[in-house]
Every structure is written in C-alpha cells, then in structure tokens.
Design a protein around this motif. Structure first.
Motif, PDB file in Angstrom:
ATOM      1  N   MET A 138     -18.696   1.665  30.731  1.00 15.53           N
ATOM      2  CA  MET A 138     -17.772   0.613  30.321  1.00 15.53           C
ATOM      3  C   MET A 138     -18.001   0.151  28.875  1.00 15.53           C
ATOM      4  SD  MET A 138     -17.281  -1.640  33.814  1.00 15.53           S
ATOM      5  CE  MET A 138     -15.707  -2.360  33.410  1.00 15.53           C
ATOM      6  N   GLN A 140     -17.326  -0.779  25.347  1.00 15.41           N
ATOM      7  CA  GLN A 140     -16.063  -1.270  24.793  1.00 15.41           C
ATOM      8  C   GLN A 140     -15.892  -0.983  23.302  1.00 15.41           C
ATOM      9  OE1 GLN A 140     -16.750  -5.058  27.633  1.00 15.41           O
ATOM     10  NE2 GLN A 140     -15.480  -5.450  25.857  1.00 15.41           N
ATOM     11  N   TYR A 159     -14.235   2.309  27.131  1.00 16.57           N
ATOM     12  CA  TYR A 159     -13.081   1.812  26.387  1.00 16.57           C
ATOM     13  C   TYR A 159     -13.095   2.459  24.993  1.00 16.57           C
ATOM     14  CZ  TYR A 159     -12.393  -1.804  30.013  1.00 16.57           C
ATOM     15  OH  TYR A 159     -12.168  -2.483  31.185  1.00 16.57           O
ATOM     16  N   GLU A 160     -13.356   1.702  23.956  1.00 16.18           N
ATOM     17  CA  GLU A 160     -13.166   2.225  22.602  1.00 16.18           C
ATOM     18  C   GLU A 160     -14.458   2.525  21.854  1.00 16.18           C
ATOM     19  OE1 GLU A 160     -10.104   3.098  21.099  1.00 16.18           O
ATOM     20  OE2 GLU A 160      -9.574   2.937  23.216  1.00 16.18           O
ATOM     21  N   LEU A 215      -7.404   4.981  32.296  1.00 16.98           N
ATOM     22  CA  LEU A 215      -7.656   3.828  33.175  1.00 16.98           C
ATOM     23  C   LEU A 215      -7.158   2.517  32.559  1.00 16.98           C
ATOM     24  CD1 LEU A 215     -11.276   4.604  34.459  1.00 16.98           C
ATOM     25  CD2 LEU A 215      -9.127   4.923  35.666  1.00 16.98           C
ATOM     26  N   TYR A 216      -6.532   2.615  31.419  1.00 15.23           N
ATOM     27  CA  TYR A 216      -6.147   1.383  30.736  1.00 15.23           C
ATOM     28  C   TYR A 216      -5.072   0.606  31.489  1.00 15.23           C
ATOM     29  CZ  TYR A 216      -8.933   2.113  26.540  1.00 15.23           C
ATOM     30  OH  TYR A 216      -9.971   2.231  25.662  1.00 15.23           O
ATOM     31  N   HIS A 217      -4.245   1.343  32.211  1.00 13.76           N
ATOM     32  CA  HIS A 217      -3.249   0.686  33.062  1.00 13.76           C
ATOM     33  C   HIS A 217      -3.342   1.365  34.410  1.00 13.76           C
ATOM     34  CE1 HIS A 217      -1.623  -1.509  29.682  1.00 13.76           C
ATOM     35  NE2 HIS A 217      -1.727  -0.395  28.995  1.00 13.76           N
ATOM     36  N   PHE A 218      -4.026   0.713  35.333  1.00 10.95           N
ATOM     37  CA  PHE A 218      -4.366   1.433  36.555  1.00 10.95           C
ATOM     38  C   PHE A 218      -3.365   1.236  37.684  1.00 10.95           C
ATOM     39  CE2 PHE A 218      -6.678  -2.262  38.356  1.00 10.95           C
ATOM     40  CZ  PHE A 218      -6.999  -2.946  37.204  1.00 10.95           C
ATOM     41  N   ASP A 221      -1.148  -3.314  40.098  1.00  7.73           N
ATOM     42  CA  ASP A 221      -0.549  -4.644  40.197  1.00  7.73           C
ATOM     43  C   ASP A 221       0.698  -4.587  41.068  1.00  7.73           C
ATOM     44  OD1 ASP A 221       0.028  -7.276  39.835  1.00  7.73           O
ATOM     45  OD2 ASP A 221       1.136  -6.939  37.980  1.00  7.73           O
ATOM     46  N   THR A 223       3.642  -7.535  41.723  1.00  4.46           N
ATOM     47  CA  THR A 223       4.012  -8.941  41.550  1.00  4.46           C
ATOM     48  C   THR A 223       5.234  -9.311  42.377  1.00  4.46           C
ATOM     49  OG1 THR A 223       5.292  -8.350  39.604  1.00  4.46           O
ATOM     50  CG2 THR A 223       3.055  -9.075  39.250  1.00  4.46           C
TER      51      THR A 223
ATOM     52  N   MET B 177     -10.783  -8.884  37.366  1.00  6.58           N
ATOM     53  CA  MET B 177      -9.749  -8.116  36.687  1.00  6.58           C
ATOM     54  C   MET B 177      -8.821  -9.090  35.976  1.00  6.58           C
ATOM     55  SD  MET B 177      -7.283  -6.829  39.746  1.00  6.58           S
ATOM     56  CE  MET B 177      -8.550  -5.986  40.676  1.00  6.58           C
ATOM     57  N   LEU B 179      -5.138  -8.531  34.224  1.00  5.83           N
ATOM     58  CA  LEU B 179      -4.129  -7.518  33.970  1.00  5.83           C
ATOM     59  C   LEU B 179      -3.545  -7.664  32.573  1.00  5.83           C
ATOM     60  CD1 LEU B 179      -2.548  -7.337  37.516  1.00  5.83           C
ATOM     61  CD2 LEU B 179      -4.367  -5.983  36.500  1.00  5.83           C
ATOM     62  N   GLN B 181      -0.866  -7.988  31.110  1.00  4.92           N
ATOM     63  CA  GLN B 181       0.112  -9.006  30.707  1.00  4.92           C
ATOM     64  C   GLN B 181      -0.564 -10.218  30.079  1.00  4.92           C
ATOM     65  OE1 GLN B 181      -0.252  -7.486  33.694  1.00  4.92           O
ATOM     66  NE2 GLN B 181       1.471  -7.884  35.045  1.00  4.92           N
ATOM     67  N   LEU B 193     -11.809  -6.067  23.480  1.00  7.38           N
ATOM     68  CA  LEU B 193     -10.991  -5.068  24.172  1.00  7.38           C
ATOM     69  C   LEU B 193      -9.689  -4.862  23.413  1.00  7.38           C
ATOM     70  CD1 LEU B 193     -11.377  -6.310  27.847  1.00  7.38           C
ATOM     71  CD2 LEU B 193     -12.096  -4.097  26.980  1.00  7.38           C
ATOM     72  N   PRO B 194      -9.045  -3.701  23.628  1.00  7.56           N
ATOM     73  CA  PRO B 194      -7.719  -3.522  23.045  1.00  7.56           C
ATOM     74  C   PRO B 194      -6.711  -4.484  23.684  1.00  7.56           C
ATOM     75  CG  PRO B 194      -8.664  -1.413  23.762  1.00  7.56           C
ATOM     76  CD  PRO B 194      -9.529  -2.487  24.316  1.00  7.56           C
ATOM     77  N   GLY B 196      -3.556  -5.848  25.544  1.00  7.91           N
ATOM     78  CA  GLY B 196      -2.566  -5.399  26.516  1.00  7.91           C
ATOM     79  C   GLY B 196      -3.042  -4.437  27.583  1.00  7.91           C
ATOM     80  N   ILE B 197      -4.328  -4.096  27.594  1.00 12.44           N
ATOM     81  CA  ILE B 197      -4.781  -3.171  28.644  1.00 12.44           C
ATOM     82  C   ILE B 197      -5.249  -3.963  29.864  1.00 12.44           C
ATOM     83  CG2 ILE B 197      -5.497  -1.481  26.923  1.00 12.44           C
ATOM     84  CD1 ILE B 197      -8.416  -2.193  27.817  1.00 12.44           C
ATOM     85  N   ASP B 198      -5.226  -3.313  31.028  1.00 12.93           N
ATOM     86  CA  ASP B 198      -5.773  -3.940  32.227  1.00 12.93           C
ATOM     87  C   ASP B 198      -7.287  -3.988  32.080  1.00 12.93           C
ATOM     88  OD1 ASP B 198      -3.235  -4.074  33.251  1.00 12.93           O
ATOM     89  OD2 ASP B 198      -3.422  -2.229  34.411  1.00 12.93           O
ATOM     90  N   GLN B 199      -7.827  -5.174  32.159  1.00 13.83           N
ATOM     91  CA  GLN B 199      -9.252  -5.329  31.908  1.00 13.83           C
ATOM     92  C   GLN B 199     -10.012  -5.391  33.227  1.00 13.83           C
ATOM     93  OE1 GLN B 199     -10.725  -9.340  31.341  1.00 13.83           O
ATOM     94  NE2 GLN B 199     -11.820  -8.168  32.888  1.00 13.83           N
ATOM     95  N   ARG B 200     -10.970  -4.473  33.361  1.00 16.50           N
ATOM     96  CA  ARG B 200     -11.769  -4.417  34.583  1.00 16.50           C
ATOM     97  C   ARG B 200     -13.131  -5.033  34.310  1.00 16.50           C
ATOM     98  NH1 ARG B 200     -12.230   1.259  33.369  1.00 16.50           N
ATOM     99  NH2 ARG B 200     -10.934   0.848  31.583  1.00 16.50           N
ATOM    100  N   GLN B 360       1.000 -15.832  42.084  1.00 20.43           N
ATOM    101  CA  GLN B 360       0.968 -14.644  41.212  1.00 20.43           C
ATOM    102  C   GLN B 360       0.312 -14.979  39.869  1.00 20.43           C
ATOM    103  OE1 GLN B 360       2.252 -11.447  42.458  1.00 20.43           O
ATOM    104  NE2 GLN B 360       1.723 -12.790  44.164  1.00 20.43           N
ATOM    105  N   GLN B 362      -1.950 -13.545  38.373  1.00 20.94           N
ATOM    106  CA  GLN B 362      -2.282 -12.372  37.561  1.00 20.94           C
ATOM    107  C   GLN B 362      -1.140 -11.944  36.647  1.00 20.94           C
ATOM    108  OE1 GLN B 362      -1.233 -12.263  40.600  1.00 20.94           O
ATOM    109  NE2 GLN B 362       0.316 -10.669  40.686  1.00 20.94           N
ATOM    110  N   ALA B 363       0.070 -12.429  36.960  1.00 21.83           N
ATOM    111  CA  ALA B 363       1.252 -11.884  36.296  1.00 21.83           C
ATOM    112  C   ALA B 363       1.508 -12.487  34.917  1.00 21.83           C
ATOM    113  CB  ALA B 363       2.478 -12.087  37.185  1.00 21.83           C
TER     114      ALA B 363
END
Lengths: 224, 448
Positions: A138, A140, A159-160, A215-218, A221, A223, B177, B179, B181, B193-194, B196-200, B360, B362-363
C-alpha cells in the motif's frame, strides 16, 4: 565536540527528553543501547545523533530534521513515519522499516525484513541488501531502492510510490507491475544511489515497479 | 401507491418474517448489480439495547436528591494514570472519532464548537487533524489509525490525547474506505493519495502486530510527546473481555469500547449487521476486565469510554451505571447537526432515500452538508449554528443523565451503579448481569 549519553547509566526518558530540548543543535552520541526500544524518537532539530550499537523497536521514529546513524542492527519499525532528515543503519533492519514514512532518507546498509516501506507516504528508502515479503505494501508516495532481492508480494496494493529493484523479485503483489525505465527514472535512481553512498551501481541494472492502477476504482459501491 | 401492512393483512396477505420486503429488495439488488452494498450509519436491525434496561429510582430504601437544587456532578478526569496533562471534562459525554474526509470541514468545526461550548472533547479520525477542528476544539483527541493518513508528530504534540484505534463497532476487524466521490483535492492532499480514487485503509497497523508490540508502541508515543498526553486504546466490541485486558496490560490509560450499533461512514452492509456484539453486551465484559486488573473506578486507574447507539440521557446514565466513566456519541451528534432532518425530505427523495432513512454517507451527496466534500452541498451546514445544536444536545443528554442519577440518590452521575437498574428481557439480563425486572434472577447466576 559531541555530547555523549550512556544508556547503561542514563534512563532512556532522560536521553529523549534532552534531545527534545528547544533550540538544540550539535552532535550527540548514544552509547550502550543494548537493543533498547524507542531510542531517539520524536527528534525535531538539526542535530546529528550516532547510536553506538543495536537498537530495538521504533528507533528514530517520526524523525524530523535530525541525522541519525545507528552503528548496528535495528528492530521493528525503524524510522517509522519519519518526516525529514536522514536515518542510516549500518547493519540490518527488522520488519516495517520506514513504515508510513513521509519524507527524508532512510538507508539500511544490510538487509531489511518483511514490510519494508509499508504504507510509504513520501520517504525515500535505500536498502543495500534485500527486503522481505510484503515490502511497499500500500505504498502511496516516495521511492524505495533495493540493491538485492525482494520477497513475495512486492508492492501489493501499491498507489503512486516508485520501486527500483536490482535483483530478483520473488513475486509481485496485487496491482504491482514492472514499468519502463525512462530517462527521468534512471536519473532519479542515480541521484538516490549517490545520496545513499552507492554511486557505483549502474541504474540501468535496476527494474522499476509501480501501480497498474486497477484497484483505484474497485466497483464495490452501490448507492441505490 | 403502496398499501399499509394492515390493509394487506386484512386481504389475507402475509409477509414472510424470514423473507420480508427489505430482504427481498436486498436479494433483488444483489442479483441486479453483482456488487455488495456499502452504506453508512451503524447496525439497523433490532438488537438488545439500552431500552432493555430500566432504572429503579429511589423510594424507602434509597434517598433521592431534589431534582432542581441539589448538586449532581458531571465532571470526569481521563488519563491521569501516566499523563502529565490528563483531560478534565465538564461532562461525561464526548464526541467520537469521525474523519475529515468522511465529514466536511464545516461538520468537524461544528462538532468542535459544540464540544468546546460544553467543556468536553471531540476526536479526529482517519484523515488527520484539520485546522478547523483544532482551532475550535478545547479538548481534541487525536486518532492513531492503521493507515496513518495525515499523521505527523506536530499534530501529535498539538493533541490533548492520543487514541490508538484497533477497530470500531461497525466493523471490528475491518479497514476503512473512502470512496472516490469524497476524495477531493484537499482530502487527497492530506492523505498523500491521488484525487478521486477509492481509498482503501488497512485493517492492521503497519508496524506492530500484537499486544506486546502495542506496549512498545504506546511507549514510543509517550516518548515522542514527553509523557504529556493520555493514551487511549479503542476497540470494536467483539472479544471485549480479552481485548480490554490486553489493552490495559499494554499500558492504555483509557479504553474505548464501541458496540456494533456504532456508526461508520462507509462499510459493507453485511459487516455492519453481522460482525461484533451489542453495546450492552460489551460493557460488563470491559468492566469485569478492569475490575480484575484493579484499575476500575480508581483515581490512578484506567477509564472506560463506551460508544455505540447512545441517543439520550437515559442511555448515557445506563452506560455509566454499567461501569463506564464516560460515553462517546457519533451518529446522534450528526443527527443533532442536521443529518436526516425533514427539511431535506425532497433532496433525500431525489437520492432515492427519505428523511429518517438516509445512510448513503459514502456517496458524498449529503443534502445536509455533513458527509460530503462538495463545496456547494457543504453550504447547507452553518458551523456556528450546527455547533450550537450539538452543544444543546450535549446539555440535554447531561441534564437527562443528572435527572436519572438524582432519582437514584446519586450526587454524581458516575456514582450510578448496576444495582440501580433492572432488565426488561432475559437476553438483556444475561448480557448485562442485571436481574430481570421483578425478580432477583440473572440468567446463569442462581435461581428466581
């Protein structure tokens, strides 16, 4: 002229408190650490600290601005979350060396065990020997250079951060992949090696690894 | 138009208790999307809770205090065991850890304002310390989490206490997590972190693995901060007896136990509803552990903070009577700020939800401006007015707890004790080790 603390006779609390004194500067030597934990943690001054012997957990943890040299081996969590300055270990380091480090330079002349550079956040780590499994997990931000080999699952969920390994990688972790060594990478690696005292290495003999960014958008989600 | 349940029943229609409409909708959603559901809030199912306990009040055998003139203290001291500067709080109700990132900067500021106005503490979260929060918080507890987002020694030194988080009630054993958004430029910058990415977030700390290591980690934090700050250890309620014992052995000054009703900003529904134990089941385990170690309710002992589904002063009083030294509120504090308010009914409906049901978090589309990083949506929350509402709510919780304590003859809310209560259900009696109302029976302990 340096100030010397002897951990055989001076409690660790007194040593760390002295090194936290406001406005402190100069050179310090800590003798007889005998594996003590939490040696020289939380420093935030332009001082030079040399530890003459082996240390336990979290040596030089959260270091800011100080240059710390450990003449021996270091236990778990060496220089964890360091912010700036340099930490140099002449021997080997146990697991989680440089964990969550945010800035500065960590050099381990020997090997580093598992989870070296875990959750890296900007620190540069240069390891003279090899690193164990789950290193750079992990990670970053920041850079990790391994002159020897890397264990299993290198860079899992990375990550980066940018990883440079000269030897064999046992296996790559999820989302970590080899990357092209472009001119800017050769240049930054040459700089890192030189700063760490390994300028004789040929940067072209290293492989760069980084994130495949899958894995950046897994897609977990929901909603609705 | 949907029919009311009574109308359906009168037509001979019977809903399955096993496959009720919520369950059917969940199966349909999973079949439709192929992905599990993530939401905020805590457990929504009915669980044994504080409503299953009642206070006895004074009569012949106990002497009550006069409700409107006799003093009933509310102050607490936390972390005097090792810290040079323990926390002195005016009330035993604190604000639980919630991250900047999960919450807007305005929400964090409002919580700080409300807590400070009433002389209590608020807590950072998995995302570091913001200036809004530090600047408006008289007592700020700094969370030390597995991912260490935004963690730095300067903020450690600026904190009033440090809370090492091992888990939370909504997801013991789970990482966090956030997300994409909600990973705005500012949030991303604080977390390295970059955008807009989903952060774990990891579920384990990166540089220690067990209670022996934790001992050394606690000492490291003490050394770095020159033994000034109380060190808390927070656990999600699961194997609470053992966790509390190990936390104390490791050197914790304060143990925080968060039951499964405790909230989250984003976790899998299956985790929230099926992992962990209810708050009332956890407290007696924690108290037993502290008592056996001789550190419960002692001036130089280890304090217990309990969170997870605390809604009113009765819940506060029941926590204290079960043996907690203080409580923490999260979801209730967000509701006080404006979360799920009917004034946002139309906006909730547009999001497919409803006031009273919105979870919601997370949204990042929260119309109340609380669980969002959207600069426009954040305008819905005025941090000054929000802080005032939080302060009002904290005062009411405190006054209600005092009312109950006086009725039980107690000159301080922390003097409430288990024998001031009875249980309404066999389950609650068994979990809390408090007799079933009208009997002296505690399941597993003696006879009727």
């Amino acid at each position: 002229m340096s100030t010397t603390f002897d951990l055989a006779t001076t409690p660790l609390r007194e040593v760390n408190a002295a090194l936290h004194a406001p406005g402190i500067s100069g050179d310090f030597v800590i003798g007889n650490p005998q594996g003590a934990h939490n040696v020289a943690v939380g420093l935030d001054a332009p001082v030079s600290v040399t530890v003459e012997g082996h240390v336990g957990y979290y040596a030089a943890g959260m270091n800011q601005r100080a240059d710390v040299t450990i003449r021996g081996n270091a236990g778990t969590g060496l220089a964890e979350n360091m912010m700036s300055g340099t930490v140099h270990v002449t021997g080997n380091a146990s697991q989680s060396a440089g964990a969550t480090g945010r800035g500065g330079l960590l050099v381990v002349d020997g090997d580093a065990a598992a989870r070296c550079g875990i959750s890296l956040k900007g620190l540069d780590v240069v390891v003279g020997g090899s690193v164990g499994h789950m290193s750079a997990f992990m990670a970053q931000r920041g850079r990790m250079v391994v002159r020897g080999d890397a264990g299993d699952a290198l860079g899992d969920s990375i990550y980066e951060a940018r990883l440079y390994v000269r030897g064999r990688v046992q296996s790559l972790g999820a989302d970590c992949e080899p990357k092209e060594m472009r001119a800017e990478h050769l240049e930054e690696l040459a700089d890192l090696l030189k700063t760490a005292g390994f300028e004789e290495d040929d940067p072209a003999s290293y492989t760069r690894y980084g994130s495949a960014r899958t894995l950046y958008h897994f897609h977990s989600d929901n909603t609705y | 138009m949907t029919s009311a349940p009574d109308d359906l029943a009168s037509r001979g229609l019977r809903e399955s208790a096993t496959f009720d409409r919520t369950t059917i909708a969940a199966i349909q959603r999973a079949a439709e999307t192929g992905i599990y559901d993530i939401r905020g809030w805590g457990a929504k199912r009915a669980l044994p809770h504080f409503d299953d306990l009642l206070f006895l009040g004074a009569s012949m055998s106990r002497y009550p205090l006069e409700g409107y003139r006799e003093r009933c203290g509310t102050d607490v001291v936390l972390g005097a065991r090792n810290a040079r500067f323990p926390l002195h709080l005016d009330i035993p109700v604190t604000i639980a850890g919630m991250s900047f990132g999960a919450l807007s900067g305005r929400a964090k500021e409002a919580l700080g304002r409300g807590a400070s106005e009433t002389g209590t503490s608020t807590t950072t979260g998995d995302g570091g310390m913001t200036q809004e929060e530090r600047g408006h918080s008289q007592h700020l507890v700094y969370q030390y989490l597995p991912n260490r987002y935004g963690m730095n020694p300067d903020d450690l030194r600026r904190a009033d206490a440090i809370e090492i988080v091992l888990g939370q009630g909504a997801k013991p054993g789970g990482g966090g997590m956030l997300l994409g958004q909600k990973v705005s430029e500012r949030v991303a910058g604080m977390r390295d972190l970059p955008v807009g990415i989903d952060q774990r977030s990891a579920s384990r700390h990166p540089d220690w693995t067990g209670p022996d290591d934790l001992t050394i980690k606690i000492n490291e934090l003490r050394e770095i901060t020159d033994w000034e700050k109380p060190i808390y250890v927070k656990v999600g309620a699961s194997r609470t007896y053992y966790d509390v014992k190990l936390a104390v052995h490791a050197g914790a000054d304060v143990v925080v136990v968060d039951g499964m009703q405790g909230g989250t900003a984003a976790t899998q529904e299956v985790f929230i509803e099926h992992v962990g134990i209810p708050t009332i089941a956890a407290i007696p385990q924690a108290v037993q552990a502290l008592q056996e170690l001789g550190v419960h309710k002692k001036p130089d002992g280890v304090q217990l903070i309990v969170s997870g589904g605390i809604r009113n002063g009765a819940d506060v009083a029941k926590c204290l009577a079960l043996g907690a030294d203080a409580v923490a509120i999260g979801t209730a504090a967000l509701i006080a700020l404006g979360d799920n308010h009917p004034r946002y009914a139309a906006a909730y409906q547009a999001l497919g939800s409803a006031a009273g049901f919105y979870d919601q978090f997370q949204a990042g589309q929260d119309p109340a401006g609380i669980t969002t990083q959207d600069p426009d949506l954040q305008q819905a929350l005025d941090p000054v007015a929000g802080g005032r509402r939080v302060a009002n709510f904290l005062r009411v919780l405190t006054m209600e707890a005092q009312t109950v304590a006086r009725a039980c003859g107690k000159a301080h809310v922390t003097h409430l004790e288990p024998e001031d209560m009875v249980a309404l259900t066999v389950e609650a009696a068994a979990m809390t080790r408090i007799p079933l109302a009208g009997t002296s029976w505690i399941p597993g302990q003696g006879s009727w």
